[in-house]
Design a protein around this motif. Structure first.
Motif, PDB file in Angstrom:
ATOM      1  N   THR A  33      -5.911 -19.001  -8.966  1.00  0.00           N
ATOM      2  CA  THR A  33      -5.529 -20.472  -8.445  1.00  0.00           C
ATOM      3  C   THR A  33      -6.067 -20.287  -6.926  1.00  0.00           C
ATOM      4  O   THR A  33      -6.232 -21.518  -6.401  1.00  0.00           O
ATOM      5  CB  THR A  33      -3.658 -20.002  -8.205  1.00  0.00           C
ATOM      6  OG1 THR A  33      -3.298 -19.964  -9.538  1.00  0.00           O
ATOM      7  CG2 THR A  33      -3.192 -21.384  -7.550  1.00  0.00           C
ATOM      8  N   ASP A  34      -6.239 -19.253  -6.246  1.00  0.00           N
ATOM      9  CA  ASP A  34      -6.597 -19.266  -4.837  1.00  0.00           C
ATOM     10  C   ASP A  34      -8.211 -19.045  -4.912  1.00  0.00           C
ATOM     11  O   ASP A  34      -8.745 -18.656  -3.690  1.00  0.00           O
ATOM     12  CB  ASP A  34      -6.042 -18.215  -3.977  1.00  0.00           C
ATOM     13  CG  ASP A  34      -4.574 -18.767  -3.639  1.00  0.00           C
ATOM     14  OD1 ASP A  34      -4.520 -20.060  -3.654  1.00  0.00           O
ATOM     15  OD2 ASP A  34      -3.761 -18.116  -3.041  1.00  0.00           O
ATOM     16  N   SER A  76      -3.474 -15.322  -2.375  1.00  0.00           N
ATOM     17  CA  SER A  76      -2.613 -14.300  -3.269  1.00  0.00           C
ATOM     18  C   SER A  76      -3.517 -13.462  -4.124  1.00  0.00           C
ATOM     19  O   SER A  76      -4.619 -14.015  -4.467  1.00  0.00           O
ATOM     20  CB  SER A  76      -1.588 -15.112  -3.878  1.00  0.00           C
ATOM     21  OG  SER A  76      -0.843 -16.069  -3.176  1.00  0.00           O
ATOM     22  N   GLY A  77      -3.002 -12.297  -4.369  1.00  0.00           N
ATOM     23  CA  GLY A  77      -3.853 -11.330  -5.134  1.00  0.00           C
ATOM     24  C   GLY A  77      -3.292  -9.787  -5.095  1.00  0.00           C
ATOM     25  O   GLY A  77      -2.094  -9.518  -4.576  1.00  0.00           O
ATOM     26  N   ASN A  78      -4.300  -8.981  -5.644  1.00  0.00           N
ATOM     27  CA  ASN A  78      -3.654  -7.558  -5.952  1.00  0.00           C
ATOM     28  C   ASN A  78      -4.418  -6.849  -4.562  1.00  0.00           C
ATOM     29  O   ASN A  78      -5.660  -6.916  -4.459  1.00  0.00           O
ATOM     30  CB  ASN A  78      -4.162  -7.267  -6.887  1.00  0.00           C
ATOM     31  CG  ASN A  78      -3.179  -7.870  -8.116  1.00  0.00           C
ATOM     32  OD1 ASN A  78      -3.566  -8.499  -8.494  1.00  0.00           O
ATOM     33  ND2 ASN A  78      -2.021  -7.597  -8.223  1.00  0.00           N
ATOM     34  N   LEU A  79      -3.588  -6.056  -3.636  1.00  0.00           N
ATOM     35  CA  LEU A  79      -4.371  -5.077  -2.864  1.00  0.00           C
ATOM     36  C   LEU A  79      -4.799  -3.738  -3.566  1.00  0.00           C
ATOM     37  O   LEU A  79      -3.609  -3.198  -4.360  1.00  0.00           O
ATOM     38  CB  LEU A  79      -3.308  -4.627  -1.573  1.00  0.00           C
ATOM     39  CG  LEU A  79      -3.527  -5.939  -0.397  1.00  0.00           C
ATOM     40  CD1 LEU A  79      -2.295  -5.412   0.399  1.00  0.00           C
ATOM     41  CD2 LEU A  79      -4.955  -5.413   0.304  1.00  0.00           C
ATOM     42  N   ASN A  80      -5.801  -3.316  -3.263  1.00  0.00           N
ATOM     43  CA  ASN A  80      -6.233  -1.907  -4.101  1.00  0.00           C
ATOM     44  C   ASN A  80      -6.965  -1.287  -2.981  1.00  0.00           C
ATOM     45  O   ASN A  80      -7.757  -1.485  -2.221  1.00  0.00           O
ATOM     46  CB  ASN A  80      -7.055  -2.307  -5.337  1.00  0.00           C
ATOM     47  CG  ASN A  80      -6.309  -3.084  -6.407  1.00  0.00           C
ATOM     48  OD1 ASN A  80      -5.408  -2.597  -6.805  1.00  0.00           O
ATOM     49  ND2 ASN A  80      -6.611  -4.317  -6.371  1.00  0.00           N
ATOM     50  N   ILE A  81      -6.905   0.248  -3.018  1.00  0.00           N
ATOM     51  CA  ILE A  81      -7.534   1.345  -2.353  1.00  0.00           C
ATOM     52  C   ILE A  81      -8.669   1.664  -3.104  1.00  0.00           C
ATOM     53  O   ILE A  81      -8.391   2.235  -4.606  1.00  0.00           O
ATOM     54  CB  ILE A  81      -6.746   2.360  -1.669  1.00  0.00           C
ATOM     55  CG1 ILE A  81      -5.686   1.703  -0.962  1.00  0.00           C
ATOM     56  CG2 ILE A  81      -7.722   3.315  -1.247  1.00  0.00           C
ATOM     57  CD1 ILE A  81      -4.889   3.035  -0.482  1.00  0.00           C
TER      58      ILE A  81
END
Length: 204
Positions: A143-144, A122-127
């Motif tokens: 956490t992951d 889990s996390g954030n996708l960024n360009i």
């Protein structure tokens, strides 16, 4: 006068007998001629093995010294390499088959680990922009974070970019998303590089 003559005759007679060839002297000379070569060969046979053993031992010790010197040189080259690079990013090579994070190691070196397997994070996708402009990357939640391969002195934050295309539907998702990734590759060289992984699918 006669006495002098007699004494001279006795001396000459003595010397003549010494130089006289007799059967005994012939046999003695023949015996020495036969015995001496065998005696010399026996002495050489008895004492030669000691010298051979000494040479063999010397050569063995020299070979071991050369091996030790080569190993010391190799160890020193590794230490020099580590001292000349970013020590925080150095990876201790890991045997294939070992588990690192959530992945299995296929191969590794001082600055890279190639793994196989899949996991969900889990996390954030960024360009990205700047040096990594155009790359789609992913910042993993604390956490992951344990699932991301990190070994030795590699204390970098758990994030990576994708080697394959990420669907726009996943990129447009806002906030934290959960995705499945595969075949994570660690790249800790002291350059503008990042870890990479393959995007498998968006879970939520």
């Amino acid at each position: 006068m006669e006495n002098n003559t007699l004494e001279s005759s006795k001396v000459e007679s003595t010397f003549s007998s010494l130089h006289k060839v007799t059967p005994l002297s012939k046999y003695l000379a023949l015996l020495l001629f036969i015995i001496l070569p065998f005696l010399g060969g026996y002495i050489g046979y008895v004492y030669a093995p000691v010298k051979i053993v000494e040479v063999h031992t010397l050569v063995s010790k020299s070979a071991q010294n050369i091996k030790n010197e080569q190993q010391n040189t190799l160890d020193k080259s590794i230490v020099d390499y580590i001292s000349e690079t970013d020590s925080e990013n150095i990876i201790i090579p890991i045997p294939p088959g070992e588990t690192v994070g959530a992945f299995t190691v296929e191969s590794s070196s001082l600055d890279s680990i190639i793994t196989k397997g899949t996991t969900t994070v889990s996390g954030n996708l960024n360009i990205m922009d700047g040096v990594l402009a155009g790359l789609t990357c992913f910042h993993v939640t604390p956490t992951d974070a344990w699932k991301i391969p990190r070994v030795g002195e590699d204390m970098r934050s758990p994030w990576f970019c994708f080697r394959n295309d990420v669907p726009k539907s996943a990129i447009l998702k806002e906030g934290i998303v959960t995705i499945e990734i595969a075949n994570y590759e660690v790249d800790s060289r002291a350059t503008e590089t990042t870890d990479t992984a393959e995007f498998v699918r968006l879970l939520e």
